[in-house]
Design a protein around this motif. Structure first.
Motif, PDB file in Angstrom:
ATOM      1  N   ARG A  45     -84.299   8.131 -37.519  1.00 19.09           N
ATOM      2  CA  ARG A  45     -84.342   9.515 -38.630  1.00 19.09           C
ATOM      3  C   ARG A  45     -83.917   9.676 -39.357  1.00 19.09           C
ATOM      4  NH1 ARG A  45     -81.493  12.530 -33.749  1.00 19.09           N
ATOM      5  NH2 ARG A  45     -80.428  10.198 -33.528  1.00 19.09           N
ATOM      6  N   ILE A  46     -82.597   9.116 -39.850  1.00 24.61           N
ATOM      7  CA  ILE A  46     -82.077   9.063 -41.144  1.00 24.61           C
ATOM      8  C   ILE A  46     -82.367   8.395 -42.452  1.00 24.61           C
ATOM      9  CG2 ILE A  46     -79.934   8.296 -42.476  1.00 24.61           C
ATOM     10  CD1 ILE A  46     -78.626   7.499 -39.937  1.00 24.61           C
ATOM     11  N   ASN A  47     -82.827   9.403 -43.030  1.00 31.08           N
ATOM     12  CA  ASN A  47     -83.375   9.914 -44.682  1.00 31.08           C
ATOM     13  C   ASN A  47     -82.457   9.999 -45.975  1.00 31.08           C
ATOM     14  OD1 ASN A  47     -83.538  11.894 -43.942  1.00 31.08           O
ATOM     15  ND2 ASN A  47     -86.107  12.020 -43.547  1.00 31.08           N
ATOM     16  N   ALA A  48     -81.608  10.166 -45.871  1.00 33.26           N
ATOM     17  CA  ALA A  48     -80.972  10.407 -46.365  1.00 33.26           C
ATOM     18  C   ALA A  48     -78.954   9.700 -46.375  1.00 33.26           C
ATOM     19  CB  ALA A  48     -80.951  12.180 -47.408  1.00 33.26           C
ATOM     20  N   LYS A  49     -78.600   9.682 -47.619  1.00 31.20           N
ATOM     21  CA  LYS A  49     -76.814   9.673 -47.599  1.00 31.20           C
ATOM     22  C   LYS A  49     -76.360  10.631 -47.253  1.00 31.20           C
ATOM     23  CE  LYS A  49     -77.463   5.104 -47.707  1.00 31.20           C
ATOM     24  NZ  LYS A  49     -77.524   4.309 -46.481  1.00 31.20           N
ATOM     25  N   SER A  50     -75.132  10.817 -46.706  1.00 32.33           N
ATOM     26  CA  SER A  50     -74.124  11.810 -47.594  1.00 32.33           C
ATOM     27  C   SER A  50     -73.308  11.572 -48.589  1.00 32.33           C
ATOM     28  CB  SER A  50     -73.155  11.573 -45.460  1.00 32.33           C
ATOM     29  OG  SER A  50     -72.832  10.653 -45.734  1.00 32.33           O
ATOM     30  N   ILE A  51     -73.189  10.041 -48.397  1.00 34.01           N
ATOM     31  CA  ILE A  51     -71.732  10.420 -50.128  1.00 34.01           C
ATOM     32  C   ILE A  51     -73.969   9.637 -51.026  1.00 34.01           C
ATOM     33  CG2 ILE A  51     -70.868   9.706 -51.700  1.00 34.01           C
ATOM     34  CD1 ILE A  51     -69.367   9.277 -49.128  1.00 34.01           C
ATOM     35  N   THR A  52     -74.027  11.335 -51.697  1.00 37.81           N
ATOM     36  CA  THR A  52     -75.501  10.981 -52.686  1.00 37.81           C
ATOM     37  C   THR A  52     -75.176   9.524 -54.168  1.00 37.81           C
ATOM     38  OG1 THR A  52     -74.798  12.792 -53.821  1.00 37.81           O
ATOM     39  CG2 THR A  52     -76.485  12.577 -51.911  1.00 37.81           C
ATOM     40  N   PHE A 100     -59.291  16.441 -52.454  1.00 30.88           N
ATOM     41  CA  PHE A 100     -59.285  17.269 -52.390  1.00 30.88           C
ATOM     42  C   PHE A 100     -61.159  16.986 -51.742  1.00 30.88           C
ATOM     43  CE2 PHE A 100     -62.707  20.021 -55.170  1.00 30.88           C
ATOM     44  CZ  PHE A 100     -62.663  20.873 -55.001  1.00 30.88           C
ATOM     45  N   PHE A 101     -61.336  15.595 -52.394  1.00 34.47           N
ATOM     46  CA  PHE A 101     -63.020  15.261 -51.997  1.00 34.47           C
ATOM     47  C   PHE A 101     -63.528  14.774 -50.619  1.00 34.47           C
ATOM     48  CE2 PHE A 101     -65.885  11.452 -52.066  1.00 34.47           C
ATOM     49  CZ  PHE A 101     -67.487  12.339 -52.592  1.00 34.47           C
ATOM     50  N   ARG A 102     -62.008  14.370 -49.983  1.00 36.20           N
ATOM     51  CA  ARG A 102     -62.410  13.836 -48.864  1.00 36.20           C
ATOM     52  C   ARG A 102     -62.308  15.565 -48.030  1.00 36.20           C
ATOM     53  NH1 ARG A 102     -58.513  14.208 -44.446  1.00 36.20           N
ATOM     54  NH2 ARG A 102     -58.029  12.844 -43.131  1.00 36.20           N
ATOM     55  N   ARG A 103     -61.361  16.380 -48.432  1.00 35.38           N
ATOM     56  CA  ARG A 103     -61.572  17.645 -47.576  1.00 35.38           C
ATOM     57  C   ARG A 103     -62.873  18.633 -47.186  1.00 35.38           C
ATOM     58  NH1 ARG A 103     -58.382  20.798 -45.101  1.00 35.38           N
ATOM     59  NH2 ARG A 103     -59.040  23.190 -45.044  1.00 35.38           N
ATOM     60  N   LYS A 104     -63.193  18.951 -49.233  1.00 37.10           N
ATOM     61  CA  LYS A 104     -64.307  19.314 -49.351  1.00 37.10           C
ATOM     62  C   LYS A 104     -65.853  18.488 -48.834  1.00 37.10           C
ATOM     63  CE  LYS A 104     -62.152  23.099 -50.714  1.00 37.10           C
ATOM     64  NZ  LYS A 104     -62.629  24.169 -49.389  1.00 37.10           N
ATOM     65  N   VAL A 105     -65.317  17.043 -49.364  1.00 37.34           N
ATOM     66  CA  VAL A 105     -66.958  16.654 -49.487  1.00 37.34           C
ATOM     67  C   VAL A 105     -67.347  15.651 -48.000  1.00 37.34           C
ATOM     68  CG1 VAL A 105     -68.702  15.431 -49.824  1.00 37.34           C
ATOM     69  CG2 VAL A 105     -67.242  16.358 -51.626  1.00 37.34           C
ATOM     70  N   LEU A 106     -66.199  14.330 -47.982  1.00 38.16           N
ATOM     71  CA  LEU A 106     -65.985  13.678 -46.697  1.00 38.16           C
ATOM     72  C   LEU A 106     -66.073  14.305 -45.300  1.00 38.16           C
ATOM     73  CD1 LEU A 106     -63.759  11.284 -48.287  1.00 38.16           C
ATOM     74  CD2 LEU A 106     -66.527  11.375 -47.736  1.00 38.16           C
ATOM     75  N   MET A 107     -65.023  14.936 -44.897  1.00 41.56           N
ATOM     76  CA  MET A 107     -64.246  15.840 -44.060  1.00 41.56           C
ATOM     77  C   MET A 107     -65.884  17.341 -43.434  1.00 41.56           C
ATOM     78  SD  MET A 107     -62.972  13.719 -42.806  1.00 41.56           S
ATOM     79  CE  MET A 107     -61.882  13.807 -41.175  1.00 41.56           C
ATOM     80  N   ARG A 108     -65.565  17.505 -44.399  1.00 40.78           N
ATOM     81  CA  ARG A 108     -66.329  19.344 -43.829  1.00 40.78           C
ATOM     82  C   ARG A 108     -67.525  18.755 -42.548  1.00 40.78           C
ATOM     83  NH1 ARG A 108     -70.355  23.085 -46.962  1.00 40.78           N
ATOM     84  NH2 ARG A 108     -70.828  20.988 -48.138  1.00 40.78           N
TER      85      ARG A 108
END
Length: 347
Positions: free
Chosen positions: A6-13, A68-76
């Protein structure tokens, strides 16, 4: 671990990686530029101190940016999942996680959200079934127990005739039998659902087994003057558990008799078709409305919500579990006030 299809995209682009690369390129470039400027214009000790201070500042900046990146992108998405899981843990099964992407694609977190929503839906259904189970068991147990209690109290009277005592004793016995059947069915369904029953498969003559079951209902058929039409192919040999399938036939036949009006008609047919054996039991009874058809194989469900008819709503649930265990199938076609046709397929 095998990738979920089902995965057809990446969480980190790829764009995120470009931004990280440019930031690090800027820091490294500024560091190199400052280094060459200090070589041309300063003493060694000053160069060392200034470069050391610059490294500390850059390290702090990188840490802040990473946080900031971890909180707003990775961990959201993780925070959203934790919050939803906490609500479910507190008993709120209406929680659903919406998609975070706008391109309608699915990355790892989107698939996780989808599975979480499916899990919560199943938990919600289980909670509803549990509540219905408790409610229905309470009702089904209360009725025969009330009958036993009432007639036991009446039997204590000295003014009863022998005929009245016999009648009331028979009613107590009938209520106790109903209670015994209920408990037996509950245990059977529980054993089937928990796979504590292992079917004993062996070839046997299905026509003979059906005939034997039908003979057990001669008295009931005569009492209601029901016309019985039987069409059984001879020597229908199937490989299955004869004892478990007897429970299927007995439930279907007894239900047909129960819901068929006096002087009605019941048809039982068994035949071999391409790749399977088909057994159908049809009646000219009250039928089942469309809304009830979706629930008739649920535990304790009764189309007659008043519970006026005898039964505990476990018979068809037991039939369904047995056929699932044996790899068979059951379907029903019914029209209200005209009758029902239950069809069993054994492969």
């Amino acid at each position: 671990m095998k990738k979920d299809p089902r995965i057809n995209a990446k969480s980190i682009t790829f764009g995120n990686y470009i931004i990280i690369f440019l930031i690090m390129l800027f820091f490294c470039g500024s560091y190199a530029g400052l280094y060459f400027m200090q070589i041309q214009n300063g003493e060694l000790i000053y160069i060392i101190l200034s470069m050391f201070a610059y490294i500390i500042v850059i390290s702090l900046a990188v840490c802040v940016l990473f946080a900031f990146f971890r909180r707003k992108v990775l961990m959201r998405p993780v925070y959203r999942l934790c919050e939803a899981a906490q609500k479910v843990a507190n008993g709120d099964f209406s929680v659903r996680l919406s998609s975070m992407r706008k391109d309608e694609k699915k990355d790892e977190f989107e698939v996780l959200f989808e599975d979480f929503n499916t899990m919560v839906s199943e938990l919600e259904s289980t909670e509803i079934l549990k509540n219905d189970f408790v409610s229905n068991v309470s009702h089904e147990l209360k009725t025969p127990l009330a009958v036993i209690q009432n007639y036991a109290s009446i039997l204590q009277s000295d003014e009863l005739t022998d005929e009245e005592r016999k009648e009331y004793s028979n009613r107590i016995g009938a209520a106790a039998d109903r209670l015994s059947v209920l408990v037996t069915n509950i245990l059977q369904v529980n054993r089937l659902e928990n796979q504590k029953i292992t079917p004993i498969l062996h070839p046997f003559n299905l026509s003979e087994a059906l005939s034997r079951c039908i003979l057990n209902y001669d008295t009931l058929l005569d009492e209601k003057q029901i016309e019985l039409e039987i069409q059984l192919d001879q020597n229908l040999i199937v490989n299955g558990d004869e004892h478990l399938l007897d429970m299927v036939w007995n439930n279907l036949i007894s239900n047909a008799i129960k819901f068929t009006t006096p002087k009605g008609k019941i048809e039982i047919e068994a035949k071999k078709e391409d790749g399977f054996v088909s057994v159908s039991v049809s009646d000219s009874g009250c039928g089942i409305n469309a809304d009830s058809l979706h629930h008739i194989f649920d535990k304790f469900y009764q189309a007659d919500t008043s519970h006026a008819t005898e039964g505990n709503g476990l018979g068809l649930a037991l039939v369904k579990r047995i056929l699932d265990l044996l790899g068979g199938d059951i379907s029903v076609v019914s029209v209200a006030e005209k009758g029902s046709v239950f069809t069993v397929k054994l492969y």
